[in-house]
Design a protein around this motif. Structure first.
Motif, PDB file in Angstrom:
ATOM      1  N   GLY A   1       0.769  -1.234   0.000  1.00 29.22           N
ATOM      2  CA  GLY A   1       0.000   0.000   0.000  1.00 29.22           C
ATOM      3  C   GLY A   1       0.798   1.281   0.000  1.00 29.22           C
ATOM      4  N   ALA A   2       2.117   1.186  -0.080  1.00 22.72           N
ATOM      5  CA  ALA A   2       2.940   2.384   0.012  1.00 22.72           C
ATOM      6  C   ALA A   2       2.569   3.391  -1.068  1.00 22.72           C
ATOM      7  CB  ALA A   2       4.417   2.003  -0.098  1.00 22.72           C
ATOM      8  N   GLY A   3       2.301   4.623  -0.671  1.00 19.65           N
ATOM      9  CA  GLY A   3       1.967   5.676  -1.616  1.00 19.65           C
ATOM     10  C   GLY A   3       0.551   5.633  -2.126  1.00 19.65           C
ATOM     11  N   ARG A   4      -0.207   4.624  -1.714  1.00 16.00           N
ATOM     12  CA  ARG A   4      -1.565   4.485  -2.236  1.00 16.00           C
ATOM     13  C   ARG A   4      -2.599   5.156  -1.341  1.00 16.00           C
ATOM     14  NH1 ARG A   4      -3.160   1.493  -6.116  1.00 16.00           N
ATOM     15  NH2 ARG A   4      -1.108   0.554  -6.177  1.00 16.00           N
TER      16      ARG A   4
ATOM     17  N   GLU B   1      -1.583   9.828   3.856  1.00  9.04           N
ATOM     18  CA  GLU B   1      -0.506   9.758   4.839  1.00  9.04           C
ATOM     19  C   GLU B   1      -1.054   9.363   6.209  1.00  9.04           C
ATOM     20  OE1 GLU B   1       3.104  12.578   6.626  1.00  9.04           O
ATOM     21  OE2 GLU B   1       1.764  13.320   5.045  1.00  9.04           O
ATOM     22  N   GLY B   2      -0.398   8.430   6.849  1.00 10.31           N
ATOM     23  CA  GLY B   2      -0.809   7.975   8.168  1.00 10.31           C
ATOM     24  C   GLY B   2      -1.684   6.744   8.153  1.00 10.31           C
ATOM     25  N   PHE B   3      -2.137   6.326   6.966  1.00  5.02           N
ATOM     26  CA  PHE B   3      -2.992   5.150   6.840  1.00  5.02           C
ATOM     27  C   PHE B   3      -2.251   4.032   6.123  1.00  5.02           C
ATOM     28  CE2 PHE B   3      -6.063   8.689   7.056  1.00  5.02           C
ATOM     29  CZ  PHE B   3      -6.808   8.280   8.156  1.00  5.02           C
ATOM     30  N   ARG B   4      -2.472   2.794   6.566  1.00  5.16           N
ATOM     31  CA  ARG B   4      -1.809   1.638   5.952  1.00  5.16           C
ATOM     32  C   ARG B   4      -2.765   0.801   5.120  1.00  5.16           C
ATOM     33  NH1 ARG B   4       0.360  -2.022  10.688  1.00  5.16           N
ATOM     34  NH2 ARG B   4       0.793  -3.453   8.970  1.00  5.16           N
ATOM     35  N   ALA B   5      -4.076   1.043   5.226  1.00  6.86           N
ATOM     36  CA  ALA B   5      -5.067   0.231   4.516  1.00  6.86           C
ATOM     37  C   ALA B   5      -6.342   1.046   4.356  1.00  6.86           C
ATOM     38  CB  ALA B   5      -5.348  -1.058   5.294  1.00  6.86           C
ATOM     39  N   ALA B   6      -7.290   0.477   3.614  1.00  8.83           N
ATOM     40  CA  ALA B   6      -8.557   1.164   3.376  1.00  8.83           C
ATOM     41  C   ALA B   6      -9.730   0.221   3.603  1.00  8.83           C
ATOM     42  CB  ALA B   6      -8.611   1.730   1.953  1.00  8.83           C
TER      43      ALA B   6
ATOM     44  N   ARG C   1      -7.559   7.726  -5.954  1.00  3.54           N
ATOM     45  CA  ARG C   1      -6.190   7.602  -5.456  1.00  3.54           C
ATOM     46  C   ARG C   1      -5.449   6.489  -6.183  1.00  3.54           C
ATOM     47  NH1 ARG C   1      -4.546  10.564  -1.153  1.00  3.54           N
ATOM     48  NH2 ARG C   1      -2.685   9.236  -1.079  1.00  3.54           N
ATOM     49  N   VAL C   2      -6.152   5.379  -6.436  1.00  2.00           N
ATOM     50  CA  VAL C   2      -5.528   4.260  -7.135  1.00  2.00           C
ATOM     51  C   VAL C   2      -5.168   4.667  -8.567  1.00  2.00           C
ATOM     52  CG1 VAL C   2      -5.943   1.939  -8.040  1.00  2.00           C
ATOM     53  CG2 VAL C   2      -6.610   2.515  -5.697  1.00  2.00           C
TER      54      VAL C   2
ATOM     55  N   ASP D   1      -5.825  -2.509 -22.789  1.00  3.56           N
ATOM     56  CA  ASP D   1      -6.119  -3.749 -22.070  1.00  3.56           C
ATOM     57  C   ASP D   1      -4.975  -4.197 -21.176  1.00  3.56           C
ATOM     58  OD1 ASP D   1      -8.118  -5.449 -21.392  1.00  3.56           O
ATOM     59  OD2 ASP D   1      -7.531  -7.008 -22.802  1.00  3.56           O
ATOM     60  N   ARG D   2      -4.064  -3.284 -20.864  1.00  2.00           N
ATOM     61  CA  ARG D   2      -3.013  -3.593 -19.897  1.00  2.00           C
ATOM     62  C   ARG D   2      -3.600  -3.466 -18.500  1.00  2.00           C
ATOM     63  NH1 ARG D   2       2.779  -0.462 -19.002  1.00  2.00           N
ATOM     64  NH2 ARG D   2       3.052  -1.099 -16.846  1.00  2.00           N
ATOM     65  N   VAL D   3      -3.124  -4.299 -17.590  1.00  2.00           N
ATOM     66  CA  VAL D   3      -3.554  -4.249 -16.200  1.00  2.00           C
ATOM     67  C   VAL D   3      -2.433  -3.657 -15.364  1.00  2.00           C
ATOM     68  CG1 VAL D   3      -4.331  -5.586 -14.223  1.00  2.00           C
ATOM     69  CG2 VAL D   3      -4.984  -6.288 -16.531  1.00  2.00           C
ATOM     70  N   THR D   4      -2.711  -2.557 -14.671  1.00  2.00           N
ATOM     71  CA  THR D   4      -1.757  -2.004 -13.723  1.00  2.00           C
ATOM     72  C   THR D   4      -2.112  -2.536 -12.354  1.00  2.00           C
ATOM     73  OG1 THR D   4      -1.483   0.018 -15.024  1.00  2.00           O
ATOM     74  CG2 THR D   4      -0.763   0.093 -12.725  1.00  2.00           C
ATOM     75  N   MET D   5      -1.345  -3.537 -11.901  1.00  2.00           N
ATOM     76  CA  MET D   5      -1.628  -4.166 -10.622  1.00  2.00           C
ATOM     77  C   MET D   5      -1.068  -3.320  -9.492  1.00  2.00           C
ATOM     78  SD  MET D   5      -3.383  -6.785 -11.301  1.00  2.00           S
ATOM     79  CE  MET D   5      -3.410  -7.507  -9.664  1.00  2.00           C
ATOM     80  N   PRO D   6      -1.641  -3.461  -8.288  1.00  2.00           N
ATOM     81  CA  PRO D   6      -1.117  -2.726  -7.144  1.00  2.00           C
ATOM     82  C   PRO D   6       0.280  -3.183  -6.781  1.00  2.00           C
ATOM     83  CG  PRO D   6      -2.810  -4.280  -6.464  1.00  2.00           C
ATOM     84  CD  PRO D   6      -2.796  -4.288  -7.964  1.00  2.00           C
TER      85      PRO D   6
END
Length: 303
Positions: free
Chosen positions: A14-17, A20-25, A278-279, A290-295
């Motif tokens: 999740g870095a940069g996703r 700031e201050g949050f690790r998940a959603a 944000r993503v 049709d390219r997939v940008t994975m996390p």
């Protein structure tokens, strides 16, 4: 497309996703199906007065309770609304809008897309868009396929009609971007384990096994899921229906769960369009359709 979504640390995933201050959603989402989900499966159910009253409990009673709960905590959620529900219950849908929540598309009559022609799928999209505009004056950014069943053309159609995100697929723990011929769209994956239908839905001869879970057990299960997603730095999508989770004890259990999430301190609780934006902003630009940008921390390729 294949994905590698094994256990990964939060910094990798999740870095940069997240802010700031949050690790998940976590996204709290509600499918305001009302009568539509029953009528789509069998139009003759319209004659079952008690069953229809069970479905109307959602917009009439469960939804106001859920809106009060969210307002007390200053939380915004995403409500997926079939066009038919908006036509039959316009005031509750306007109440969602007026409370500052996101309204997203969920078909017109909760139609199953499996086997539908392209013309039919377009019709469902257009009818839903038209009603949400007429009733609530909104143009939704997001879409969720009824029954979470898409076709191989659904995402392309969503891009064509201007949607920014979909929440119908199951193939990752983090949202990712699909770069299609018409443009990009963010996918925010879901899980049956985080759907209240599997826990609470029952009507004799219509749906469910007859086993209805205790709300405290459901909330405890979901909290366990949320913690695991948080450890992964991932995005946990909880799916509820006002005619199910809007019942008193279930709403109280949801209240408990929301408190646990907010007290955690490192979980971003947000409506889905903010997560999608944000993503999309974090995704690497694609050079081919049709390219997939994975996390981060996951690998994918079109198969």
């Amino acid at each position: 497309m294949s994905t590698d979504s094994g256990a990964r640390g939060p910094d990798a995933a999740g870095a940069g996703r997240w802010p700031e201050g949050f690790r998940a959603a976590v996204a709290l989402t509600f499918d305001v199906d009302a009568e539509s989900v029953m009528l789509a499966s069998d139009p003759s159910l319209a004659d079952r007065t008690s069953l229809m009253s069970h479905q109307r409990y959602g917009p009439r009673t469960g939804l106001p309770r859920i809106l009060r709960l969210l307002a007390e905590r200053g939380i915004r959620a995403t409500f997926f609304v079939p066009g038919y529900t908006a036509e039959r219950h316009p005031d509750p849908i306007r109440a969602i809008r007026d409370a500052g929540h996101e309204i997203a598309h969920h078909g017109y009559l909760h139609e199953l897309l499996t086997g539908a022609s392209e013309a039919a799928e377009r019709e469902y999209l257009e009818r839903g868009l038209d009603v949400l505009d007429r009733v609530a004056g909104v143009r939704p950014a997001g879409y969720r396929a009824p029954w979470w069943e898409t076709t191989d053309r659904t995402l392309d159609l969503l891009v064509e009609y201007g949607f920014r995100f979909d929440s119908s697929l199951f193939d990752a723990d983090l949202p990712y971007v699909r770069h299609l011929a018409g443009g990009p769209i963010t996918e925010i994956p879901v899980s049956w384990a985080l759907d209240d239908w599997e826990k609470y839905a029952f009507w004799p001869g219509v749906t469910g096994s007859g086993t209805i879970e205790r709300p405290s057990l459901v909330a405890g299960h979901w909290w366990e899921e949320v913690l695991a997603y948080a450890e992964e730095g991932a995005c946990c999508v909880i799916t509820m229906h006002p005619f199910l989770s809007g019942r008193p004890a279930r709403a109280r259990a949801l209240d408990w769960l929301v408190d646990k999430i907010t007290q955690h301190g490192q979980i971003w609780l947000a409506p889905m369009h903010e997560i999608a934006d944000r993503v999309m902003a974090a995704a690497t630009p694609a050079s081919a359709p049709d390219r997939v940008t994975m996390p981060f921390g996951q690998k994918g390729s079109k198969s």
